[in-house]
Scaffold this active site. Structure first.
Site, PDB file in Angstrom:
ATOM      1  N   ASP A 143      -2.836 -11.099  -1.594  1.00 32.49           N
ATOM      2  CA  ASP A 143      -3.114 -10.542  -0.526  1.00 32.49           C
ATOM      3  C   ASP A 143      -4.646 -10.101  -0.909  1.00 32.49           C
ATOM      4  OD1 ASP A 143      -1.965  -8.998   2.210  1.00 32.49           O
ATOM      5  OD2 ASP A 143      -3.617  -8.078   1.427  1.00 32.49           O
TER       6      ASP A 143
ATOM      7  N   HIS B  21      -5.938  -7.702  -0.121  1.00 35.46           N
ATOM      8  CA  HIS B  21      -6.309  -6.290  -0.668  1.00 35.46           C
ATOM      9  C   HIS B  21      -5.619  -5.940  -1.911  1.00 35.46           C
ATOM     10  CE1 HIS B  21      -6.628  -6.505   3.867  1.00 35.46           C
ATOM     11  NE2 HIS B  21      -7.890  -5.688   3.561  1.00 35.46           N
TER      12      HIS B  21
ATOM     13  N   HIS C 130       0.850  -1.280   0.071  1.00 34.15           N
ATOM     14  CA  HIS C 130       0.064   0.015  -0.070  1.00 34.15           C
ATOM     15  C   HIS C 130       0.829   1.245   0.001  1.00 34.15           C
ATOM     16  CE1 HIS C 130      -3.443  -2.601   0.547  1.00 34.15           C
ATOM     17  NE2 HIS C 130      -3.031  -2.928   1.840  1.00 34.15           N
TER      18      HIS C 130
ATOM     19  N   ASP D  19      -4.778 -12.966   4.375  1.00 37.21           N
ATOM     20  CA  ASP D  19      -6.013 -12.509   4.868  1.00 37.21           C
ATOM     21  C   ASP D  19      -7.137 -12.826   3.786  1.00 37.21           C
ATOM     22  OD1 ASP D  19      -4.891 -11.019   2.894  1.00 37.21           O
ATOM     23  OD2 ASP D  19      -4.724  -9.195   3.959  1.00 37.21           O
TER      24      ASP D  19
HETATM   25 ZN   LIG Z   1      -4.016  -7.377   2.954  1.00 42.61          ZN
END
Ligand SMILES: [Zn+2]
Length: 278
Positions: free
Chosen positions: A135, A137, A99, A212
């Site tokens: 991931d 995300h 990120h 996750d």
């Molecule tokens: Zn994540």
């Protein structure tokens, strides 16, 4: 974070540490950071010059120790990537800070280890780097830093409704509906890897193997079982091995209520990597 200590402990208990070489990285050189981040941002980061808003966006209170730790994590992934360039597997017990943007921190990520490692490999003379980001995300920071650079293929498979809301385009994005389970997930992944390996022919791969994606995760919205997550890792490692290329792994996210589930899933990644490579 407690999960990293428990993971290291579990890898020792299972004897995986003895089978893999165990290295403690130093801090990364600033020159390597500058290949992926703007010098003015790095200066702000090192000097503790964040505004309140920038600090909030990062997710962490600023401290010199925090920056030191981030630089050690960056060096870990960079070293793993250099091993991968020699056809081996390297696994960072932390990292996967996808990120982090070129000029700002976001979502607990200050510097982007995947982008830094990719540009380090390019500096070493490689021309086709694959980043597989599984991931839950989206790899927003990586996509922003790499942009349309044809030397780096960014592949992100993530929950469509998960953070971040703004998702700069990767080379290939697969956004999954809530509750996607093992069967659909693995079929889509298999298909995507086949296409990428045939069309892009990567010389090396970087793998953000966040866990996750598990059904037990508090933040993820997908429904993978522990076994499905392990099959995911096996699929990526086998694709790399079959193509004759190495892979560097960065652990990424994992927020299951029971920390043992997180540790189990990350340990699986290490065990599968060892089994595929030995
Ligand atoms: Zn994540």
């Amino acid at each position: 974070m407690v999960k990293y200590e428990l993971l290291a402990e579990q890898l020792k208990i299972e004897g995986i540490v003895e089978d893999l070489e165990w290295v403690r990285p130093d801090v990364i050189h600033t020159e390597a950071i500058h290949r992926a981040h703007s010098p003015s941002y790095v200066e702000t980061l090192e000097g503790g010059l964040w505004t309140k808003q920038e600090e909030r966006q990062s997710g962490f209170p600023w401290s010199a120790e925090l920056i030191h730790r981030e630089k050690v994590i960056m060096e870990g992934t960079r070293m793993c990537a250099q091993w991968a360039a020699q056809g081996k597997v390297g696994l960072n017990i932390a990292g996967g800070t996808h990120h982090a943007y070129r000029d700002h921190a976001e979502g607990f990520c200050l510097l982007n280890d995947l982008a830094i490692a990719a540009y380090d490999l390019i500096d070493s003379g490689l021309e086709r780097i694959l980043i597989v980001d599984l991931d839950v995300h989206h790899g927003n920071g990586t996509a922003e830093i790499v942009g349309q650079d044809p030397r780096i293929f960014t592949f992100s498979m993530h929950g469509a409704k998960n953070y971040p809301m703004k998702k700069p385009p990767s080379t290939l994005d697969i956004a999954l509906p809530d509750q996607t389970g093992d069967g659909d997930y693995l079929a889509l992944l298999d298909d995507a890897l086949n296409t990428i390996f045939t069309s892009f022919r990567p010389q090396v791969a970087l793998f953000q193997c966040g866990v996750d994606v598990l059904v037990s995760d508090k933040l993820g919205r997908l429904s993978l079982s522990l076994q499905g997550c392990a099959q995911r890792d096996h699929m990526v490692f086998s694709a790399c091995k079959d193509a004759g290329i190495g892979v560097a792994c960065a652990m990424g996210g994992g927020y299951s209520k029971d920390v043992n589930t997180i540790v189990k899933a990350h340990t699986n990644t290490f065990r599968i990597a060892r089994d595929v490579w030995t």
